[in-house]
Design a protein around this motif. Structure first.
Motif, PDB file in Angstrom:
ATOM      1  N   ILE A 238      44.048  45.927  32.419  1.00  0.00           N
ATOM      2  CA  ILE A 238      43.771  44.866  33.390  1.00  0.00           C
ATOM      3  C   ILE A 238      43.817  43.492  32.708  1.00  0.00           C
ATOM      4  N   ALA A 239      43.596  43.462  31.390  1.00  0.00           N
ATOM      5  CA  ALA A 239      43.761  42.189  30.659  1.00  0.00           C
ATOM      6  C   ALA A 239      45.231  41.789  30.641  1.00  0.00           C
ATOM      7  N   MET A 240      46.122  42.772  30.388  1.00  0.00           N
ATOM      8  CA  MET A 240      47.563  42.497  30.375  1.00  0.00           C
ATOM      9  C   MET A 240      48.009  41.975  31.735  1.00  0.00           C
ATOM     10  N   LEU A 241      47.502  42.600  32.798  1.00  0.00           N
ATOM     11  CA  LEU A 241      47.889  42.213  34.152  1.00  0.00           C
ATOM     12  C   LEU A 241      47.423  40.802  34.498  1.00  0.00           C
TER      13      LEU A 241
ATOM     14  N   PHE B 149      40.410  39.223  39.748  1.00  0.00           N
ATOM     15  CA  PHE B 149      41.687  38.511  39.819  1.00  0.00           C
ATOM     16  C   PHE B 149      41.539  37.119  40.433  1.00  0.00           C
ATOM     17  N   GLU B 150      40.299  36.766  40.784  1.00  0.00           N
ATOM     18  CA  GLU B 150      39.980  35.438  41.290  1.00  0.00           C
ATOM     19  C   GLU B 150      40.839  35.076  42.505  1.00  0.00           C
ATOM     20  N   VAL B 151      40.879  36.033  43.466  1.00  0.00           N
ATOM     21  CA  VAL B 151      41.585  35.800  44.722  1.00  0.00           C
ATOM     22  C   VAL B 151      40.615  36.057  45.882  1.00  0.00           C
TER      23      VAL B 151
ATOM     24  N   GLY C  26      59.138  37.453  38.222  1.00  0.00           N
ATOM     25  CA  GLY C  26      58.710  38.060  36.959  1.00  0.00           C
ATOM     26  C   GLY C  26      57.221  37.899  36.672  1.00  0.00           C
ATOM     27  N   THR C  27      56.490  37.175  37.543  1.00  0.00           N
ATOM     28  CA  THR C  27      55.050  37.075  37.300  1.00  0.00           C
ATOM     29  C   THR C  27      54.281  37.833  38.373  1.00  0.00           C
ATOM     30  N   LEU C  28      53.186  38.416  37.955  1.00  0.00           N
ATOM     31  CA  LEU C  28      52.392  39.227  38.867  1.00  0.00           C
ATOM     32  C   LEU C  28      51.501  38.346  39.734  1.00  0.00           C
ATOM     33  N   LYS C  29      51.553  38.569  41.054  1.00  0.00           N
ATOM     34  CA  LYS C  29      50.582  37.911  41.943  1.00  0.00           C
ATOM     35  C   LYS C  29      49.832  39.003  42.682  1.00  0.00           C
ATOM     36  N   VAL C  30      48.511  38.956  42.576  1.00  0.00           N
ATOM     37  CA  VAL C  30      47.700  39.986  43.199  1.00  0.00           C
ATOM     38  C   VAL C  30      47.329  39.558  44.610  1.00  0.00           C
ATOM     39  N   GLY C  31      47.352  40.502  45.556  1.00  0.00           N
ATOM     40  CA  GLY C  31      46.922  40.189  46.921  1.00  0.00           C
ATOM     41  C   GLY C  31      48.055  39.852  47.864  1.00  0.00           C
ATOM     42  N   GLU C  32      49.283  39.735  47.374  1.00  0.00           N
ATOM     43  CA  GLU C  32      50.427  39.468  48.253  1.00  0.00           C
ATOM     44  C   GLU C  32      51.612  40.319  47.806  1.00  0.00           C
TER      45      GLU C  32
ATOM     46  N   THR D 217      31.138  33.488  33.782  1.00  0.00           N
ATOM     47  CA  THR D 217      30.066  33.780  34.739  1.00  0.00           C
ATOM     48  C   THR D 217      30.662  33.664  36.132  1.00  0.00           C
ATOM     49  N   LEU D 218      30.028  34.317  37.094  1.00  0.00           N
ATOM     50  CA  LEU D 218      30.552  34.242  38.451  1.00  0.00           C
ATOM     51  C   LEU D 218      30.419  32.825  39.007  1.00  0.00           C
ATOM     52  N   ARG D 219      29.329  32.155  38.672  1.00  0.00           N
ATOM     53  CA  ARG D 219      29.124  30.811  39.191  1.00  0.00           C
ATOM     54  C   ARG D 219      29.980  29.791  38.482  1.00  0.00           C
ATOM     55  N   GLY D 220      30.039  29.884  37.152  1.00  0.00           N
ATOM     56  CA  GLY D 220      30.778  28.879  36.392  1.00  0.00           C
ATOM     57  C   GLY D 220      32.265  29.136  36.376  1.00  0.00           C
ATOM     58  N   GLY D 221      32.695  30.307  36.831  1.00  0.00           N
ATOM     59  CA  GLY D 221      34.119  30.664  36.776  1.00  0.00           C
ATOM     60  C   GLY D 221      34.350  31.677  35.679  1.00  0.00           C
ATOM     61  N   LEU D 222      35.171  32.668  35.988  1.00  0.00           N
ATOM     62  CA  LEU D 222      35.394  33.729  35.011  1.00  0.00           C
ATOM     63  C   LEU D 222      36.301  33.272  33.883  1.00  0.00           C
ATOM     64  N   SER D 223      37.477  32.725  34.248  1.00  0.00           N
ATOM     65  CA  SER D 223      38.467  32.461  33.207  1.00  0.00           C
ATOM     66  C   SER D 223      38.844  30.989  33.117  1.00  0.00           C
ATOM     67  N   ARG D 224      38.220  30.101  33.890  1.00  0.00           N
ATOM     68  CA  ARG D 224      38.525  28.689  33.704  1.00  0.00           C
ATOM     69  C   ARG D 224      37.302  27.848  34.002  1.00  0.00           C
TER      70      ARG D 224
END
Ligand code: DAH
Length: 357
Positions: free
Chosen positions: A317-320, A239-241, A271-277, A350-357
């Motif tokens: 987990i993709a939907m989330l 979730f990149e947190v 209406g948007t999901l925030k993980v960790g809070e 990649t973990l170093r280059g960033g998962l989703s951006r």
């Protein structure tokens, strides 16, 4: 003769294209061209005149012919230069971001999950989608009468009438790959098994085919603490947190003992999901310590080895993570949906280059 030479050499030098050159060629040295006609007049001359005029005319003809072909070459060179200038391309520039094909969120998330677990020493294992009912159920401590068999809405493969062997099934979860990995590799062992699974179910959050990823770690002294750490690392990375609260809720699965369902702290504000809070909890996976009977089914001695296992839905987990509301659209092949939710093929997670951006 000098007039003729000047006239044609100037005209050839001034010609702007091949068509103009060809016209000049016909006018000068073509069958009925000016110089050809002059050559015909040689026949009417006295031998003395002919001896002077013949070589001169021939020389003039040669001179004009070579001027024509030199100019022709020049025009071709200029055209090529022009084209090379016009079609110049810097192949080191980055590719354009507008794309017609995209990476499906299921593929993207599978890659992300694989990258995260690879970093923790998990290899990817695979098993068949048409699975023996022993691997799918019995070996996982789900005997014939067990309610889990009915709960899973299993698709059974066809058997010829009279064939009394139990039918194969479309695997209802990725857990049978635990058994196959243990059979194949023995202990110690650390694998994740992403793949397709099947259940007869269809609504906004269920499709008859969907994706799961299984995890299995077997070693000498593996405990729930290891499971907890691995899952925390995974959820943070996925979730990149920076931090997450996980809640282990006692549960029951036939193939783990003890078993826990894992929830993550989240908020749905706006209406948007925030993980960790926030104050909500979201269930994301099932897990537990591998049941001794399951280790035995995989030919591993439960007196010497123990392990943890977990399983979660990749589509879920993709939907989330990417805010996709309807699971069914994943498998509609609607190009507008794929363009909207798809990922660039050039951004490999990649973990170093960033998962989703
Ligand atoms: N196989 C379970 C299912 O499909 C998920 C699961 C739960 C997998 C607990 C596990 C586990 O490995 O330990 O619902």
């Amino acid at each position: 003769m000098d007039d003729l030479r000047d006239k044609y050499l100037t005209a050839i030098a001034d010609a702007g294209d091949e068509a103009a050159l060809e016209t000049l060629r016909v006018q000068a040295v073509g069958k009925k061209g000016e110089i050809s006609l002059k050559m015909r007049e040689l026949g009417k001359m006295t031998p003395e005149e002919r001896q002077v005029m013949g070589p001169k005319l021939n020389a003039l003809k040669d001179e004009i012919n070579s001027a024509l072909s030199a100019k022709k070459q020049g025009l071709a060179d200029a055209a090529l230069d022009e084209r090379l200038r016009g079609e110049w391309l810097d192949v080191t520039l980055p590719a354009r971001s507008r794309r017609s094909g995209t990476i499906h969120p299921v593929s993207q998330v599978s890659e992300e999950v694989t990258a995260i677990f690879a970093d923790m020493g998990f290899a990817v294992a695979e098993g068949p989608q048409v699975e023996s009912d022993w691997h799918n159920f019995d070996a996982l401590n789900i005997p014939g009468h067990h309610p889990a068999r009915a709960e899973m809405d299993t698709f059974y493969m066809h058997r010829d009438t009279g064939d009394t062997r139990p039918p194969h099934v479309l695997r209802t979860h990725t857990s049978p790959v635990q058994i196959r990995s243990m059979e194949l590799q023995g202990a110690p062992l650390r694998v994740i098994c992403p793949g397709r699974v099947y259940r007869a179910d269809y609504d906004q959050t269920h499709t008859p085919m969907f994706h799961q990823v299984e995890g299995l770690a077997v070693d000498k002294d593996i405990s729930m603490a290891n499971l907890k750490w691995v899952l925390e690392e995974f959820v943070k990375a996925y979730f990149e947190v920076d931090g997450v609260d996980l809640r282990f809720r006692a549960s029951h699965f036939p193939f783990t003992e003890p078993s826990a369902e894992v929830d993550i702290r989240c908020s749905w504000e706006g209406g948007t999901l925030k993980v960790g809070e926030g104050d909500d909890w979201l269930e994301i996976l099932g897990s537990g310590m591998v049941h001794p009977k399951v280790l035995m089914a995989g030919n591993i001695d439960p007196a010497a080895w123990q392990g943890f296992a977990f399983g979660m839905g990749i589509d879920r987990i993709a939907m989330l993570k990417y805010g996709i509301p309807d699971l069914r659209a994943f498998f509609d092949s609607d190009l507008r949906w794929l363009r909207h939710y798809g990922f660039s093929a050039l951004d490999v997670p990649t973990l170093r280059g960033g998962l989703s951006r």
